[in-house]
Design a protein around this motif. Structure first.
Motif, PDB file in Angstrom:
ATOM      1  N   ILE A  84       9.149   5.727  14.344  1.00 10.01           N
ATOM      2  CA  ILE A  84       9.955   5.967  13.143  1.00 10.01           C
ATOM      3  C   ILE A  84      10.333   4.640  12.490  1.00 10.01           C
ATOM      4  CG2 ILE A  84      12.021   7.100  12.227  1.00 10.01           C
ATOM      5  CD1 ILE A  84      11.930   8.949  14.677  1.00 10.01           C
ATOM      6  N   MET A  85      10.589   3.630  13.314  1.00  9.62           N
ATOM      7  CA  MET A  85      10.852   2.298  12.786  1.00  9.62           C
ATOM      8  C   MET A  85       9.652   1.798  11.992  1.00  9.62           C
ATOM      9  SD  MET A  85      11.250  -1.347  14.785  1.00  9.62           S
ATOM     10  CE  MET A  85       9.476  -1.358  15.140  1.00  9.62           C
ATOM     11  N   HIS A  86       8.451   1.976  12.542  1.00 13.77           N
ATOM     12  CA  HIS A  86       7.245   1.493  11.860  1.00 13.77           C
ATOM     13  C   HIS A  86       7.036   2.206  10.526  1.00 13.77           C
ATOM     14  CE1 HIS A  86       6.084  -1.092  15.112  1.00 13.77           C
ATOM     15  NE2 HIS A  86       6.027  -0.093  15.978  1.00 13.77           N
ATOM     16  N   ILE A  87       7.338   3.509  10.484  1.00 20.27           N
ATOM     17  CA  ILE A  87       7.209   4.251   9.219  1.00 20.27           C
ATOM     18  C   ILE A  87       8.208   3.726   8.197  1.00 20.27           C
ATOM     19  CG2 ILE A  87       7.339   6.508   8.124  1.00 20.27           C
ATOM     20  CD1 ILE A  87       6.649   7.726  10.899  1.00 20.27           C
ATOM     21  N   ALA A  88       9.454   3.498   8.640  1.00 23.01           N
ATOM     22  CA  ALA A  88      10.479   2.965   7.737  1.00 23.01           C
ATOM     23  C   ALA A  88      10.053   1.613   7.170  1.00 23.01           C
ATOM     24  CB  ALA A  88      11.810   2.840   8.485  1.00 23.01           C
ATOM     25  N   LEU A  89       9.546   0.751   8.021  1.00 23.28           N
ATOM     26  CA  LEU A  89       9.126  -0.581   7.575  1.00 23.28           C
ATOM     27  C   LEU A  89       7.888  -0.500   6.683  1.00 23.28           C
ATOM     28  CD1 LEU A  89       9.703  -2.522  10.906  1.00 23.28           C
ATOM     29  CD2 LEU A  89      11.063  -2.704   8.813  1.00 23.28           C
ATOM     30  N   PHE A  90       7.014   0.451   6.939  1.00 20.42           N
ATOM     31  CA  PHE A  90       5.848   0.674   6.085  1.00 20.42           C
ATOM     32  C   PHE A  90       6.298   0.930   4.651  1.00 20.42           C
ATOM     33  CE2 PHE A  90       2.755   3.897   4.384  1.00 20.42           C
ATOM     34  CZ  PHE A  90       1.660   3.056   4.263  1.00 20.42           C
ATOM     35  N   PHE A  91       7.402   1.672   4.505  1.00 21.27           N
ATOM     36  CA  PHE A  91       7.952   1.961   3.182  1.00 21.27           C
ATOM     37  C   PHE A  91       9.002   0.942   2.744  1.00 21.27           C
ATOM     38  CE2 PHE A  91       6.404   6.259   4.367  1.00 21.27           C
ATOM     39  CZ  PHE A  91       5.572   6.461   3.267  1.00 21.27           C
ATOM     40  N   LYS A  92       9.063  -0.172   3.449  1.00 23.77           N
ATOM     41  CA  LYS A  92       9.942  -1.287   3.114  1.00 23.77           C
ATOM     42  C   LYS A  92      11.415  -0.897   3.087  1.00 23.77           C
ATOM     43  CE  LYS A  92       6.509  -4.193   0.903  1.00 23.77           C
ATOM     44  NZ  LYS A  92       6.168  -5.094  -0.200  1.00 23.77           N
ATOM     45  N   LYS A  93      11.825  -0.189   4.129  1.00 26.06           N
ATOM     46  CA  LYS A  93      13.226   0.173   4.309  1.00 26.06           C
ATOM     47  C   LYS A  93      13.854  -0.745   5.359  1.00 26.06           C
ATOM     48  CE  LYS A  93      12.854   3.708   1.543  1.00 26.06           C
ATOM     49  NZ  LYS A  93      13.502   3.723   0.222  1.00 26.06           N
ATOM     50  N   LEU A 143      11.675   8.948   4.771  1.00 25.14           N
ATOM     51  CA  LEU A 143      11.742   7.496   4.925  1.00 25.14           C
ATOM     52  C   LEU A 143      11.219   6.751   3.692  1.00 25.14           C
ATOM     53  CD1 LEU A 143      10.679   7.461   8.656  1.00 25.14           C
ATOM     54  CD2 LEU A 143      12.820   6.523   7.781  1.00 25.14           C
ATOM     55  N   SER A 144      10.490   7.443   2.842  1.00 23.35           N
ATOM     56  CA  SER A 144       9.983   6.807   1.621  1.00 23.35           C
ATOM     57  C   SER A 144      10.928   6.989   0.439  1.00 23.35           C
ATOM     58  CB  SER A 144       8.624   7.418   1.248  1.00 23.35           C
ATOM     59  OG  SER A 144       8.776   8.754   0.782  1.00 23.35           O
ATOM     60  N   HIS A 145      11.889   7.894   0.577  1.00 19.82           N
ATOM     61  CA  HIS A 145      12.724   8.287  -0.567  1.00 19.82           C
ATOM     62  C   HIS A 145      13.603   7.123  -1.034  1.00 19.82           C
ATOM     63  CE1 HIS A 145      15.472  10.627  -3.064  1.00 19.82           C
ATOM     64  NE2 HIS A 145      14.571  11.594  -3.014  1.00 19.82           N
ATOM     65  N   PRO A 146      13.759   6.966  -2.353  1.00 19.58           N
ATOM     66  CA  PRO A 146      14.612   5.883  -2.884  1.00 19.58           C
ATOM     67  C   PRO A 146      16.043   5.928  -2.367  1.00 19.58           C
ATOM     68  CG  PRO A 146      13.304   6.872  -4.638  1.00 19.58           C
ATOM     69  CD  PRO A 146      13.101   7.730  -3.432  1.00 19.58           C
ATOM     70  N   ASN A 147      16.540   7.120  -2.036  1.00 19.01           N
ATOM     71  CA  ASN A 147      17.914   7.225  -1.534  1.00 19.01           C
ATOM     72  C   ASN A 147      18.031   6.966  -0.038  1.00 19.01           C
ATOM     73  OD1 ASN A 147      19.306   7.664  -3.902  1.00 19.01           O
ATOM     74  ND2 ASN A 147      19.058   9.882  -3.849  1.00 19.01           N
ATOM     75  N   CYS A 148      16.903   6.768   0.620  1.00 21.20           N
ATOM     76  CA  CYS A 148      16.956   6.370   2.028  1.00 21.20           C
ATOM     77  C   CYS A 148      17.263   4.876   2.079  1.00 21.20           C
ATOM     78  CB  CYS A 148      15.630   6.656   2.721  1.00 21.20           C
ATOM     79  SG  CYS A 148      15.585   6.088   4.440  1.00 21.20           S
ATOM     80  N   LYS A 149      18.417   4.527   2.635  1.00 20.05           N
ATOM     81  CA  LYS A 149      18.859   3.141   2.656  1.00 20.05           C
ATOM     82  C   LYS A 149      18.486   2.409   3.930  1.00 20.05           C
ATOM     83  CE  LYS A 149      20.174   3.469  -1.395  1.00 20.05           C
ATOM     84  NZ  LYS A 149      19.331   2.794  -2.396  1.00 20.05           N
ATOM     85  N   PHE A 191       0.821  -1.215   0.000  1.00 14.48           N
ATOM     86  CA  PHE A 191       0.000   0.000   0.000  1.00 14.48           C
ATOM     87  C   PHE A 191       0.857   1.267   0.000  1.00 14.48           C
ATOM     88  CE2 PHE A 191      -2.781   3.282   1.686  1.00 14.48           C
ATOM     89  CZ  PHE A 191      -3.972   3.029   1.016  1.00 14.48           C
ATOM     90  N   SER A 192       2.022   1.202   0.628  1.00 15.61           N
ATOM     91  CA  SER A 192       2.873   2.393   0.727  1.00 15.61           C
ATOM     92  C   SER A 192       3.305   2.912  -0.640  1.00 15.61           C
ATOM     93  CB  SER A 192       4.110   2.099   1.582  1.00 15.61           C
ATOM     94  OG  SER A 192       4.909   1.091   0.987  1.00 15.61           O
ATOM     95  N   SER A 193       3.330   2.043  -1.646  1.00 13.00           N
ATOM     96  CA  SER A 193       3.737   2.461  -2.991  1.00 13.00           C
ATOM     97  C   SER A 193       2.706   3.398  -3.629  1.00 13.00           C
ATOM     98  CB  SER A 193       3.953   1.244  -3.896  1.00 13.00           C
ATOM     99  OG  SER A 193       2.738   0.528  -4.076  1.00 13.00           O
ATOM    100  N   LYS A 194       1.512   3.456  -3.045  1.00 10.12           N
ATOM    101  CA  LYS A 194       0.447   4.308  -3.583  1.00 10.12           C
ATOM    102  C   LYS A 194       0.459   5.707  -2.953  1.00 10.12           C
ATOM    103  CE  LYS A 194      -2.442   0.172  -4.024  1.00 10.12           C
ATOM    104  NZ  LYS A 194      -3.670  -0.516  -3.562  1.00 10.12           N
ATOM    105  N   ILE A 195       1.336   5.904  -1.971  1.00 19.05           N
ATOM    106  CA  ILE A 195       1.395   7.185  -1.267  1.00 19.05           C
ATOM    107  C   ILE A 195       2.075   8.232  -2.141  1.00 19.05           C
ATOM    108  CG2 ILE A 195       2.213   8.399   0.789  1.00 19.05           C
ATOM    109  CD1 ILE A 195       0.158   6.258   1.419  1.00 19.05           C
ATOM    110  N   THR A 196       1.449   9.388  -2.268  1.00 22.28           N
ATOM    111  CA  THR A 196       2.057  10.509  -2.989  1.00 22.28           C
ATOM    112  C   THR A 196       2.208  11.685  -2.036  1.00 22.28           C
ATOM    113  OG1 THR A 196      -0.124  11.276  -3.733  1.00 22.28           O
ATOM    114  CG2 THR A 196       1.095   9.811  -5.214  1.00 22.28           C
ATOM    115  N   PHE A 197       3.188  12.527  -2.328  1.00 23.61           N
ATOM    116  CA  PHE A 197       3.497  13.635  -1.428  1.00 23.61           C
ATOM    117  C   PHE A 197       3.264  14.978  -2.124  1.00 23.61           C
ATOM    118  CE2 PHE A 197       5.810  10.074   0.279  1.00 23.61           C
ATOM    119  CZ  PHE A 197       5.683  10.238   1.653  1.00 23.61           C
TER     120      PHE A 197
END
Length: 271
Positions: free
Chosen positions: A224-233, A209-215, A117-123
């Protein structure tokens, strides 16, 4: 949904419901009782919210959803159609918490919890200085958790040592609230670090946390951990709970990976 807690309003607990409800076809039926500091994130996800006391509404207008860890007065039951108490420490729960909440309220086995679902999020358009900061690879770092007696000084030291020993050559963006600025910054100035504590809002934190350059995220098992995992980081986590073995296993099974079963493979626990 009222998750009020007079001492600490745990954002992580709110996210368990937010990440579940935003996927429900019936999400318009939910109203969250929140403090004004969380308004932005509920607007971002287009969720109904109120700052009013739920007792101000017409009697029997709502079913109250609250938790055992909240401090909501449920003695006067006549104000609500029904009261649902959610125990986030119920060992009978088998699924990650967001999934568990989703399926409880969906009542429909045909509708599936969407782990992507996180892939559908737009900013919305964000400040240029923030987008420029993301042009190179980075890790998000935070060394604070508001969780009553669980926090111990040695846990912070272990986390800092992990960063120094394993990731000293990496680029960091440190995040946190304004109240954390007065605390000594234990990350060496020699590290490639940008300190954004108290300088970004919640939407911007989600963006980072959603940015492609966030490793990945390095820190405690917090919101913050939950947000990172939501975006599959990738999340490098110092698990701070000194629980019984039974409680630890429950956290590994349902809480730390609350956003979905997939999150288990994205978490690396710091020893």
């Amino acid at each position: 949904v009222d998750l009020s807690n007079h001492k600490h309003e745990h954002f992580g607990d709110q996210l368990f419901f937010v990440f579940a409800v935003i996927q429900l076809p019936s999400k318009e039926k939910f109203t969250f009782k929140i403090d004004h500091k969380w308004i932005e994130i509920y607007k971002f996800f287009n969720l109904n919210f109120t700052l009013r006391n739920l007792y101000d509404f017409d009697r029997n207008e709502y079913t109250l959803v609250t938790t055992f860890r909240s401090f909501v007065d449920i003695k006067n039951k006549k104000y609500f159609k029904k009261i649902i108490l959610f125990d986030s420490m119920d060992k009978k729960i088998k699924k990650p918490l967001c999934e568990h909440i989703f399926y409880f309220f969906s009542g429909n086995k045909i509708i599936k919890y969407d782990e992507n679902f996180s892939s559908k999020i737009t900013f919305p358009k964000l400040p240029k200085n923030l987008t420029n900061l993301c042009k190179k690879e980075f890790y998000v770092f935070n060394d604070v958790i508001y969780s009553r007696s669980f926090m111990k000084p040695f846990l912070v030291s272990t986390l800092i040592n992990f960063v120094k020993n394993s990731y000293s050559s990496k680029r960091f963006i440190q995040v946190g609230g304004k109240d954390e600025l007065n605390k000594k910054n234990k990350l060496d100035v020699s590290l490639k670090k940008n300190d954004l504590r108290g300088k970004i809002n919640l939407t911007e934190l989600f963006f980072l946390l959603s940015h492609p350059n966030c490793k990945g995220y390095i820190g405690f098992d917090n919101a913050i951990m939950h947000i990172a995992l939501f975006f599959k980081k990738k999340a490098f986590v110092k698990f701070r709970g000194r629980f019984s073995k039974k409680n630890r296993q429950y956290h590994y099974r349902c809480v730390n990976c609350a956003v979905g079963e997939y999150a288990k493979s994205y978490i690396e626990y710091i020893k």
